[in-house]
Design a protein around this motif. Sequence first.
Motif, PDB file in Angstrom:
ATOM      1  N   ARG A  49       0.844  -1.195   0.000  1.00  0.00           N
ATOM      2  CA  ARG A  49       0.000   0.000   0.000  1.00  0.00           C
ATOM      3  C   ARG A  49       0.879   1.245   0.000  1.00  0.00           C
ATOM      4  NH1 ARG A  49      -2.285   2.357   4.660  1.00  0.00           N
ATOM      5  NH2 ARG A  49      -1.720   0.491   5.836  1.00  0.00           N
ATOM      6  N   LYS A  50       0.574   2.189  -0.889  1.00  0.00           N
ATOM      7  CA  LYS A  50       1.322   3.447  -0.912  1.00  0.00           C
ATOM      8  C   LYS A  50       0.860   4.326   0.234  1.00  0.00           C
ATOM      9  CE  LYS A  50       3.061   7.071  -3.921  1.00  0.00           C
ATOM     10  NZ  LYS A  50       3.109   7.625  -5.297  1.00  0.00           N
ATOM     11  N   LEU A  51       1.804   5.013   0.863  1.00  0.00           N
ATOM     12  CA  LEU A  51       1.505   5.811   2.049  1.00  0.00           C
ATOM     13  C   LEU A  51       1.251   7.273   1.694  1.00  0.00           C
ATOM     14  CD1 LEU A  51       4.186   4.401   4.500  1.00  0.00           C
ATOM     15  CD2 LEU A  51       1.820   3.685   4.210  1.00  0.00           C
ATOM     16  N   LYS A  52       0.299   7.846   2.413  1.00  0.00           N
ATOM     17  CA  LYS A  52      -0.001   9.264   2.267  1.00  0.00           C
ATOM     18  C   LYS A  52      -0.489   9.787   3.606  1.00  0.00           C
ATOM     19  CE  LYS A  52      -2.687  12.603  -0.429  1.00  0.00           C
ATOM     20  NZ  LYS A  52      -3.704  12.771  -1.503  1.00  0.00           N
ATOM     21  N   VAL A  53       0.069  10.908   4.041  1.00  0.00           N
ATOM     22  CA  VAL A  53      -0.319  11.492   5.323  1.00  0.00           C
ATOM     23  C   VAL A  53      -1.757  12.013   5.249  1.00  0.00           C
ATOM     24  CG1 VAL A  53       2.038  12.071   5.987  1.00  0.00           C
ATOM     25  CG2 VAL A  53       0.668  13.729   4.695  1.00  0.00           C
ATOM     26  N   SER A  54      -2.302  12.333   6.412  1.00  0.00           N
ATOM     27  CA  SER A  54      -3.694  12.782   6.505  1.00  0.00           C
ATOM     28  C   SER A  54      -3.860  14.208   5.999  1.00  0.00           C
ATOM     29  CB  SER A  54      -4.172  12.708   7.952  1.00  0.00           C
ATOM     30  OG  SER A  54      -3.592  13.756   8.721  1.00  0.00           O
ATOM     31  N   LEU A 104       2.584   5.607  11.870  1.00  0.00           N
ATOM     32  CA  LEU A 104       1.150   5.885  11.792  1.00  0.00           C
ATOM     33  C   LEU A 104       0.888   7.255  11.176  1.00  0.00           C
ATOM     34  CD1 LEU A 104      -0.094   4.423  15.198  1.00  0.00           C
ATOM     35  CD2 LEU A 104      -0.472   3.472  12.915  1.00  0.00           C
ATOM     36  N   VAL A 105       1.806   8.206  11.407  1.00  0.00           N
ATOM     37  CA  VAL A 105       1.700   9.495  10.721  1.00  0.00           C
ATOM     38  C   VAL A 105       1.848   9.296   9.215  1.00  0.00           C
ATOM     39  CG1 VAL A 105       2.792  11.752  10.369  1.00  0.00           C
ATOM     40  CG2 VAL A 105       2.483  10.864  12.690  1.00  0.00           C
ATOM     41  N   ALA A 106       2.836   8.498   8.812  1.00  0.00           N
ATOM     42  CA  ALA A 106       3.044   8.234   7.376  1.00  0.00           C
ATOM     43  C   ALA A 106       1.833   7.548   6.754  1.00  0.00           C
ATOM     44  CB  ALA A 106       4.296   7.384   7.180  1.00  0.00           C
ATOM     45  N   GLU A 107       1.164   6.709   7.523  1.00  0.00           N
ATOM     46  CA  GLU A 107      -0.011   6.001   7.018  1.00  0.00           C
ATOM     47  C   GLU A 107      -1.255   6.887   6.976  1.00  0.00           C
ATOM     48  OE1 GLU A 107      -0.923   2.232   8.719  1.00  0.00           O
ATOM     49  OE2 GLU A 107       1.153   1.545   8.711  1.00  0.00           O
ATOM     50  N   GLY A 108      -1.219   8.031   7.634  1.00  0.00           N
ATOM     51  CA  GLY A 108      -2.383   8.894   7.703  1.00  0.00           C
ATOM     52  C   GLY A 108      -3.348   8.513   8.805  1.00  0.00           C
ATOM     53  N   ALA A 109      -2.951   7.557   9.652  1.00  0.00           N
ATOM     54  CA  ALA A 109      -3.808   7.126  10.758  1.00  0.00           C
ATOM     55  C   ALA A 109      -3.676   8.031  11.967  1.00  0.00           C
ATOM     56  CB  ALA A 109      -3.463   5.683  11.146  1.00  0.00           C
ATOM     57  N   VAL A 110      -2.531   8.686  12.091  1.00  0.00           N
ATOM     58  CA  VAL A 110      -2.241   9.657  13.147  1.00  0.00           C
ATOM     59  C   VAL A 110      -1.715  10.907  12.449  1.00  0.00           C
ATOM     60  CG1 VAL A 110      -0.603  10.136  15.022  1.00  0.00           C
ATOM     61  CG2 VAL A 110      -1.851   7.988  14.994  1.00  0.00           C
ATOM     62  N   PHE A 123       1.503   5.742  21.315  1.00  0.00           N
ATOM     63  CA  PHE A 123       2.147   4.881  20.323  1.00  0.00           C
ATOM     64  C   PHE A 123       3.607   5.302  20.233  1.00  0.00           C
ATOM     65  CE2 PHE A 123      -2.274   5.442  18.596  1.00  0.00           C
ATOM     66  CZ  PHE A 123      -2.727   4.164  18.891  1.00  0.00           C
ATOM     67  N   GLY A 124       4.472   4.682  20.978  1.00  0.00           N
ATOM     68  CA  GLY A 124       5.844   5.164  21.095  1.00  0.00           C
ATOM     69  C   GLY A 124       6.800   4.606  20.065  1.00  0.00           C
ATOM     70  N   ASP A 125       8.047   5.041  20.172  1.00  0.00           N
ATOM     71  CA  ASP A 125       9.141   4.588  19.323  1.00  0.00           C
ATOM     72  C   ASP A 125       8.793   4.823  17.846  1.00  0.00           C
ATOM     73  OD1 ASP A 125      10.697   3.627  21.580  1.00  0.00           O
ATOM     74  OD2 ASP A 125       9.242   2.010  21.718  1.00  0.00           O
ATOM     75  N   PHE A 126       9.163   3.916  16.967  1.00  0.00           N
ATOM     76  CA  PHE A 126       8.913   4.051  15.532  1.00  0.00           C
ATOM     77  C   PHE A 126       7.429   4.104  15.188  1.00  0.00           C
ATOM     78  CE2 PHE A 126       8.186  -0.317  16.420  1.00  0.00           C
ATOM     79  CZ  PHE A 126       7.217  -0.715  15.500  1.00  0.00           C
ATOM     80  N   TRP A 127       6.598   3.456  15.999  1.00  0.00           N
ATOM     81  CA  TRP A 127       5.215   3.156  15.667  1.00  0.00           C
ATOM     82  C   TRP A 127       4.383   4.410  15.424  1.00  0.00           C
ATOM     83  CZ3 TRP A 127       2.166  -0.069  13.596  1.00  0.00           C
ATOM     84  CH2 TRP A 127       0.867  -0.314  14.012  1.00  0.00           C
ATOM     85  N   GLY A 128       4.491   5.401  16.301  1.00  0.00           N
ATOM     86  CA  GLY A 128       3.725   6.618  16.131  1.00  0.00           C
ATOM     87  C   GLY A 128       4.060   7.333  14.831  1.00  0.00           C
ATOM     88  N   HIS A 129       5.343   7.387  14.495  1.00  0.00           N
ATOM     89  CA  HIS A 129       5.764   8.073  13.278  1.00  0.00           C
ATOM     90  C   HIS A 129       5.284   7.339  12.024  1.00  0.00           C
ATOM     91  CE1 HIS A 129       8.280  10.898  15.536  1.00  0.00           C
ATOM     92  NE2 HIS A 129       8.579   9.861  16.298  1.00  0.00           N
TER      93      HIS A 129
END
Length: 260
Positions: A143-148, A197-203, A189-195
Motif C-alpha cells: 500500500r502506498k503511504l499518504k499522510v492525513s 502511523l503518521v506516514a499512514e495517515g492514521a495519526v 504509540f511510542g518509538d517508531f510506531w507513532g511516526h
Amino acid sequence: MNDLTLAQQLADIADQVSLARFRANDLVIDSKPDLTPVSDADKKIEQLIREHLLKLSPEDGVIGEEFENKVSTNNREWILDPIDGTKNYIRGVPIWATLIALRQNNEITCTVVSAPAINRRWYASKGEGAYVLENILGKEEKRKLKVSAVSKISDASFAFAEVIKKDHWEDYYDKFLKLTNDVWRSRGFGDFWGHMLVAEGAVDIAIEPKLALWDMAALYLIIKEAGGSFTNLKGVDGVGGPGAISSNTLLHNELLTRFK
C-alpha cells in the motif's frame, strides 16, 4: 543490486533473528552505560547486518547503536537500530522494529522499518514514494503511504511515547500537556510506531523530545515521501535532533509555534 533491495535483504536477516529470539526463555539482557537495556538479539542482528554489508558493500560505513562506527570510504553509510523498542521486546510486547537507513553524501536515500511481530514493513526511496507491506491472512499486500489531510489541532490525533516530566519532556512538559488537551485524541504509540502511523495517515502528529540518530534516520524519509514533515522541535528539517516532530505538514507550523 539496488540500494533498496539490499536494505530489504538486511531487514530479512534482522527479522529472522528478532522473531526467533522474541519471548525466548533464554533471552540475555544487559544494561548499557546509560542504563537502557540491550538484548542478545540486538547485538546479533547488528553483527549479522554488518557482516552482510562487508561482503556486498565493503566500502560502506556503518553507524549502529550497539557497536563502534565503521568509517565510510565512499560517502555512503548505513544507519542501524537493530531493535527499536527494546523495552517492549524484552517484555513480550510486539511493538518493536529494525530500523535501516542509507545516507549518501549526507542525504538519506533509502530506508526500511521492519516490524515482523505485527506483520508490517515500511520502506521508501528518495523520489519514489513510501510504502507499507502488510501480511493479512497469509497474503502480502502493498500500500502506498499518504499522510492525513487534517488541518486543525482540535481535530488531530497525537502519538507520543512517554509521560515523564523529569526524564523525557523536561522544559517541554507543560507544552506537551497542553497539546494533549487541545487535540481530538492522544495515544501512547511510542518509538517508531507513532511516526509510521503518521506516514499512514492514521495519526496526524508524533513528537519525541529525545531521539538518537539511529532512532530517526529510517523514519525521516518514509515520512517525507508520504507527504509529511520531519524536523526537530526548533523546526530544522532532518535527523540532527535531539528530538523530532513528524506531522502531516498542514499542522507543522502550529506545532513549532507551540514548542518554540
